[in-house]
Design an enzyme around this catalytic site. Structure first.
Site, PDB file in Angstrom:
ATOM      1  N   PHE A 235       0.844  -1.191   0.000  1.00  0.00           N
ATOM      2  CA  PHE A 235       0.000   0.000   0.000  1.00  0.00           C
ATOM      3  C   PHE A 235       0.882   1.244   0.000  1.00  0.00           C
ATOM      4  O   PHE A 235       1.808   1.372   0.794  1.00  0.00           O
ATOM      5  CB  PHE A 235      -0.893   0.027   1.234  1.00  0.00           C
ATOM      6  CG  PHE A 235      -2.049  -0.935   1.177  1.00  0.00           C
ATOM      7  CD1 PHE A 235      -2.153  -1.866   0.163  1.00  0.00           C
ATOM      8  CD2 PHE A 235      -3.031  -0.914   2.147  1.00  0.00           C
ATOM      9  CE1 PHE A 235      -3.216  -2.753   0.104  1.00  0.00           C
ATOM     10  CE2 PHE A 235      -4.101  -1.790   2.106  1.00  0.00           C
ATOM     11  CZ  PHE A 235      -4.191  -2.713   1.087  1.00  0.00           C
ATOM     12  N   GLU A 236       0.579   2.175  -0.876  1.00  0.00           N
ATOM     13  CA  GLU A 236       1.318   3.426  -0.969  1.00  0.00           C
ATOM     14  C   GLU A 236       0.332   4.584  -1.009  1.00  0.00           C
ATOM     15  O   GLU A 236      -0.876   4.397  -0.845  1.00  0.00           O
ATOM     16  CB  GLU A 236       2.222   3.410  -2.213  1.00  0.00           C
ATOM     17  CG  GLU A 236       3.241   2.280  -2.193  1.00  0.00           C
ATOM     18  CD  GLU A 236       4.135   2.251  -3.423  1.00  0.00           C
ATOM     19  OE1 GLU A 236       4.166   3.243  -4.169  1.00  0.00           O
ATOM     20  OE2 GLU A 236       4.805   1.223  -3.640  1.00  0.00           O
TER      21      GLU A 236
END
Length: 614
Positions: free
Chosen positions: A397-398
């Site tokens: 996740f970014e």
């Protein structure tokens, strides 16, 4: 957070009188000396043993040598995740100036005060050979009637010594009306095993308490400031009994009623489901094309022990619905048919390799803001794992996928739905597939190490709720986590535990960032809220395979230097950064990506094979 060396090294004048305080610039010009100024510390010379002092996890003891004055001094011995903090809560007068001093000796020794009602203070020094005086000052808040002063060491360092502690300032006078009274015993203690090695505790606040002591099986009390705690380092399938007492300047309450919890079975080794001692992790561009070219699953070299399929992506940011498809023929002319792709996965697994679905990436933002999105995430990810026969899940996740709410100030007790639901979803997947389920994470340094300076606030003066946002997720899943490979690239300079900024592209950066994960670090400078270290077998260093793959490419020579420092010769080949240990069991390296490594003539994987053996 450690102060800078320029702060730690300043000279200290005698601060025993108000006149001397004024001369040192610590009191306003013209402020009259207070006739009632006194030293408020109880047993500051430790001549009465540890009377008046509370030391974390039994880390403190009195010794007869070395001492600064009298016949005794305090010896604090850091061990494991403990920093050997010894503290004392002292009654003070509101809106008043106080000066805290101590004589100390050791590699790293800290002196500080919390609960001042204004700005908590801390100073430190390195003085391994002789006693040196530390001093700091503060002003109490308008309603502050007690503060906690402390001395401590640092992770992995030798014992530190403290003697002749003083807290000089206005005497609040006696124990009459308005002065703290010993609080009643805390009530409502509950204990719940959160993993095979940890138990979560919570209790009701006790009126007048400034801190609490947590007892495990009646001994080794640990001091906490809130009304919850997580006790770690426990043994699977074991019953423990816990009690809590309340503390303030007047003393310690009786212990609470006991609460028991039994840790579940460990269920195997969640940190090592069939991985080699040293592993190479790589991302395979399975669903898209770029300048690196498409690599068929069957053509991935045997060097790669964990292959992360990039990427499973959401149908929308908030749906929780994750889909995966092979790269279209229009983008990847040499893509294999789905049946051949699945057969190649089975062949890799037969050779001992692990193949995971990686969720997210730069463009795949996922926010599990509702329980419905959480449940959809679990079901859709399960469908991908089952369809392709995969070994587990990689969380990549970014962006804004892990936005923290303003109220999340403690990584140990998150309340933001996108974080709580992600933790719950991953635990559900882990329970569904069992102990052989491989769980990895690939956060950026912004989301992890930057929590050393900022947790919920940005480094540029504004608010950025993502700084350190992976910390609650990593902490909650640490007993389920197979590998954490932080992306040591596409990052700005990050401050290490040496309070120096380290820049990408060299051994120094990887050494400093990895040392933080293996040593633990105070979150947002709060030494009472320490992110505990991870096991070395859970850590792989994340790097770009080529200069094309990411900002922060590191040459093979610098990668080798970093590995030497961390696994073989700590303190001698580490350049400007001195690590807090040596970790031969460090798992290995992760790279973005297998495709880019092929583009670079396999330089990255060849260097890994040469270092660890193919």
């Amino acid at each position: 957070m450690r102060p800078t060396r320029s702060t730690a090294g300043r000279s200290v004048l005698s601060l025993l009188t108000a006149a001397a305080l004024a001369a040192a610039g610590l009191l306003a010009v013209g402020q009259p000396a207070a006739a009632a100024d006194a030293d408020l510390i109880r047993n500051g010379g430790f001549e009465a043993g540890l009377d008046g002092w509370s030391c974390s996890t039994g880390s403190g003891a009195t010794v007869s040598t070395p001492v600064h004055g009298g016949g005794s001094a305090l010896k604090g011995t850091p061990a494991g995740q403990d920093i050997a903090r010894c503290s004392q809560t002292v009654t003070v007068k509101p809106d008043s100036a106080y000066t805290l001093t101590a004589w100390v000796q050791g590699a790293y020794v800290y002196l500080g005060a919390t609960g001042t009602g204004t700005t908590d203070v801390q100073t430190w020094t390195q003085t391994p050979g002789a006693y040196k005086q530390l001093s700091t000052s503060f002003r109490t808040g308008a309603a502050t009637t007690s503060v906690t002063v402390y001395t401590q060491g640092w992770y992995g360092q030798p014992p530190q010594f403290t003697d002749d502690v003083t807290l000089v300032g206005p005497d609040p006078g006696g124990s009459g009306p308005g002065q703290p009274q010993i609080p009643a015993a805390p009530t409502g203690l509950t204990a719940s095993a959160s993993s095979s090695t940890s138990v979560g505790l919570s209790w009701a606040a006790a009126t007048g308490a400034t801190s609490y002591k947590v007892y495990r099986d009646g001994a080794n009390p640990a001091t906490v400031t809130g009304t919850s705690a997580t006790v770690t380092g426990l043994t699977a399938s074991t019953t423990y009994s816990f009690q809590v007492s309340a503390v303030n300047a007047a003393g310690e309450s009786p212990k609470s009623a006991a609460a028991a919890a039994t840790t579940p079975s460990g269920g195997g080794n969640p940190g090592n489901p069939g991985l080699p001692a040293h592993a190479l992790v790589g991302y395979l561009h399975a669903s898209f094309a770029n300048g690196s070219g498409y690599v068929r699953m069957a053509d991935v070299p045997a060097s790669w022990d964990v292959i992360n399929l990039a990427f499973g992506e959401p149908t929308s940011v908030t749906s929780g619905d994750i889909r995966f498809r092979l790269c279209p023929v229009s983008e990847c002319p040499n893509v294999e048919p789905a049946a051949e792709f699945k057969a190649a996965i089975k062949a890799k697994q037969a050779a001992g390799k692990k193949v995971l679905i990686s969720i997210g990436g730069q463009n795949g933002q996922v926010q599990l803001g509702t329980t419905a999105a959480r449940d959809t995430f679990v079901s859709s990810v399960s469908k991908i794992i089952d369809e392709y026969g995969l070994n587990g899940l990689d969380i990549d996740f970014e962006g804004h996928s892990l936005s923290l709410a303003t109220g999340d100030t403690d990584f140990r007790a998150p309340t933001t739905p996108v974080i709580v639901n992600l933790i719950s979803a991953v635990k559900t997947l882990k329970a569904k597939y069992g102990p052989d389920f491989v769980l990895t994470m690939a956060p950026e340094t912004f989301f992890v190490q930057l929590g050393y300076q900022y947790y919920g606030s940005g480094p540029w003066g504004g608010q950025d709720p993502r700084a350190g946002a992976y910390l609650p997720v990593i902490h909650a899943l640490r007993d389920d986590l197979t590998l954490l490979h932080v992306q040591d690239y596409n990052s700005g300079s990050i401050m290490g535990l040496d309070n120096q900024y380290h820049s990408m592209g060299g051994a120094d950066f990887h050494i400093a960032m990895t040392d933080m994960l293996l040593t633990g670090f105070p979150v947002a400078g709060n030494t009472a809220r320490v992110f505990p270290p991870l096991r070395p077998d859970q850590i792989a260093i994340g790097l770009p395979a080529t200069t094309n793959a990411g900002n922060g490419h590191t040459s093979p020579a610098e990668v080798t230097k970093a590995l030497d420092c961390l696994t073989k010769k700590s303190g001698t080949t580490c350049g400007s950064y001195q690590t807090h240990g040596t970790w031969p069991a460090l798992r290995g390296l992760m790279t973005w990506s297998i495709n880019w490594d092929r583009f670079g003539a396999w330089e990255f994987s060849k260097n890994f094979d040469a270092y660890f053996g193919s």
